[in-house]
Design a protein around this motif. Structure first.
Motif, short mmCIF file in Angstrom:
data_model
loop_
_atom_site.label_atom_id
_atom_site.label_comp_id
_atom_site.label_asym_id
_atom_site.label_seq_id
_atom_site.Cartn_x
_atom_site.Cartn_y
_atom_site.Cartn_z
N GLY A 120 64.53 47.17 40.85
CA GLY A 120 63.10 46.87 40.80
C GLY A 120 62.23 48.11 40.81
O GLY A 120 61.01 48.02 40.95
N ILE A 121 62.87 49.28 40.70
CA ILE A 121 62.14 50.56 40.74
C ILE A 121 62.45 51.33 39.47
O ILE A 121 63.57 51.31 38.96
CB ILE A 121 62.57 51.39 41.97
CG1 ILE A 121 62.39 50.58 43.25
CG2 ILE A 121 61.76 52.69 42.04
CD1 ILE A 121 62.97 51.25 44.48
N THR A 122 61.46 52.02 38.93
CA THR A 122 61.67 52.82 37.73
C THR A 122 61.01 54.18 37.89
O THR A 122 60.39 54.47 38.93
CB THR A 122 61.13 52.09 36.49
OG1 THR A 122 61.64 52.69 35.31
CG2 THR A 122 59.60 52.08 36.46
N LEU A 123 61.12 55.04 36.87
CA LEU A 123 60.51 56.37 36.90
C LEU A 123 59.39 56.43 35.86
O LEU A 123 59.60 56.08 34.70
CB LEU A 123 61.55 57.45 36.59
CG LEU A 123 62.76 57.55 37.50
CD1 LEU A 123 63.68 58.70 37.04
CD2 LEU A 123 62.35 57.76 38.95
N LEU A 124 58.23 56.90 36.29
CA LEU A 124 57.09 57.08 35.40
C LEU A 124 56.51 58.47 35.61
O LEU A 124 56.38 58.93 36.75
CB LEU A 124 56.00 56.04 35.66
CG LEU A 124 56.33 54.56 35.36
CD1 LEU A 124 55.16 53.68 35.75
CD2 LEU A 124 56.71 54.37 33.90
N CYS A 125 56.18 59.16 34.52
CA CYS A 125 55.53 60.47 34.61
C CYS A 125 54.14 60.30 35.23
O CYS A 125 53.62 59.17 35.32
CB CYS A 125 55.44 61.12 33.23
SG CYS A 125 54.27 60.30 32.12
#
Length: 300
Positions: free
Chosen positions: A64-69
């Motif tokens: 449920g977690i992702t990486l965003l700049c």
């Protein structure tokens, strides 16, 4: 009367802390390819999207977690980027599509100082070369008032490329076990607790290779900021120096199966077949230099 100051920890309405456990972060980084799932940039924030953090009831789940700049993270938190769009990119991260993540080093137009372990280099075009192949080099930009350009190919102790630098743009393979960008540092691991490379930026004048452990062409190199610079050559020779400074010249450290040169000056060789060092020497200062050689009987 002294007062104890309690450190505040942000929690949501369900009492879940915003602090994500390190093991969860590592799973998220690997799944996303160590970069923003939308653009592949290696500078990122951890973003809860399923559910969003405000609705997280129990614990942090990697899926449920992702990486965003920073740019896409700001768009998400301000409502300009939908959860549906984030889910779509999370399912197919850009970094995995590209096979790499990247960002730029900030180096001054004036000659920066590059520190590798306890070795300092300044105004030296080729910092380190193995068998006449540059491993780390610095070149002047072709345009005036533009920054110096650093290029490098860095490997792990298996000889696999873990990070490449092409004219100040660094690129890390998504095949790495872990690549973490935290503050001014890039940390690459090949396994749990096995750090192969640490780079620290001190813009705009300094770039520090805090740790390197690499094998290439039979030459093993290991160094860190608080230990000696150590090399092992295919011929059995080992080269160790506690610290050093090199300024100018054309080549800082040259290592091959036939000999070692520092600042363009041959320090140790094994045979007259050693290619002459036809390069402009620079100024060098070495502290606690030592050699060992298991093939002394073959030395001419």
């Amino acid at each position: 009367m002294s007062k104890k100051i309690k450190k505040l920890k942000y929690v949501n309405k369900y009492g879940v802390s915003r602090s994500i456990p390190a093991e969860v972060k590592q799973i998220v980084r690997r799944r996303c390819g160590f970069g923003c799932v939308i653009c592949g940039l290696a500078i990122y924030h951890y973003e809860h999207f399923d559910p969003v953090f405000e609705n997280l009831k129990v614990k942090h789940e990697p899926n449920g977690i992702t990486l965003l700049c920073p740019n896409h993270h700001q768009n998400k938190t301000s409502g300009r980027l939908s959860v549906e769009t984030v889910k779509k990119f999370n399912a197919k991260p850009k970094a995995l599509e590209l096979g790499k993540v990247n960002d730029l080093f900030d180096l001054d137009v004036k000659s920066p100082t590059v520190k590798i372990g306890n070795f300092t280099f300044k105004d030296t075009p080729v910092l380190i070369q193995f068998e006449y192949e540059p491993i780390i080099k610095l070149e002047l930009s072709e345009e005036e008032e533009q920054p110096h350009l650093l290029s490098a190919t860095l490997r792990d102790t298996n000889g696999d490329i873990v990070l490449e630098i092409d004219k100040n743009e660094w690129k890390s393979s998504t095949m790495n076990w872990d690549c973490k960008v935290e503050g001014p540092r890039i940390v690459i691991r090949s396994a749990p607790k096995k750090v192969e490379l640490i780079i620290r930026t001190e813009p705009p004048s300094n770039l520090v290779f805090e740790k390197i452990s690499m094998l290439y062409k039979g030459i093993f190199m290991v160094c860190s900021e608080n230990m000696a610079f150590n090399f092992s050559l295919p011929n059995g020779m080992t080269f160790s120096v506690e610290s050093g400074e090199i300024e100018g010249g054309e080549v800082g450290l040259h290592l091959s199966s036939l000999g070692v040169a520092v600042g363009g000056v041959m320090l140790e060789y094994l045979t007259d077949e050693m290619k002459p060092m036809k390069i402009k020497p620079g100024k060098s200062k070495l502290n606690k230099l030592s050699f060992t050689n298991t093939t002394d009987s073959d030395k001419v």
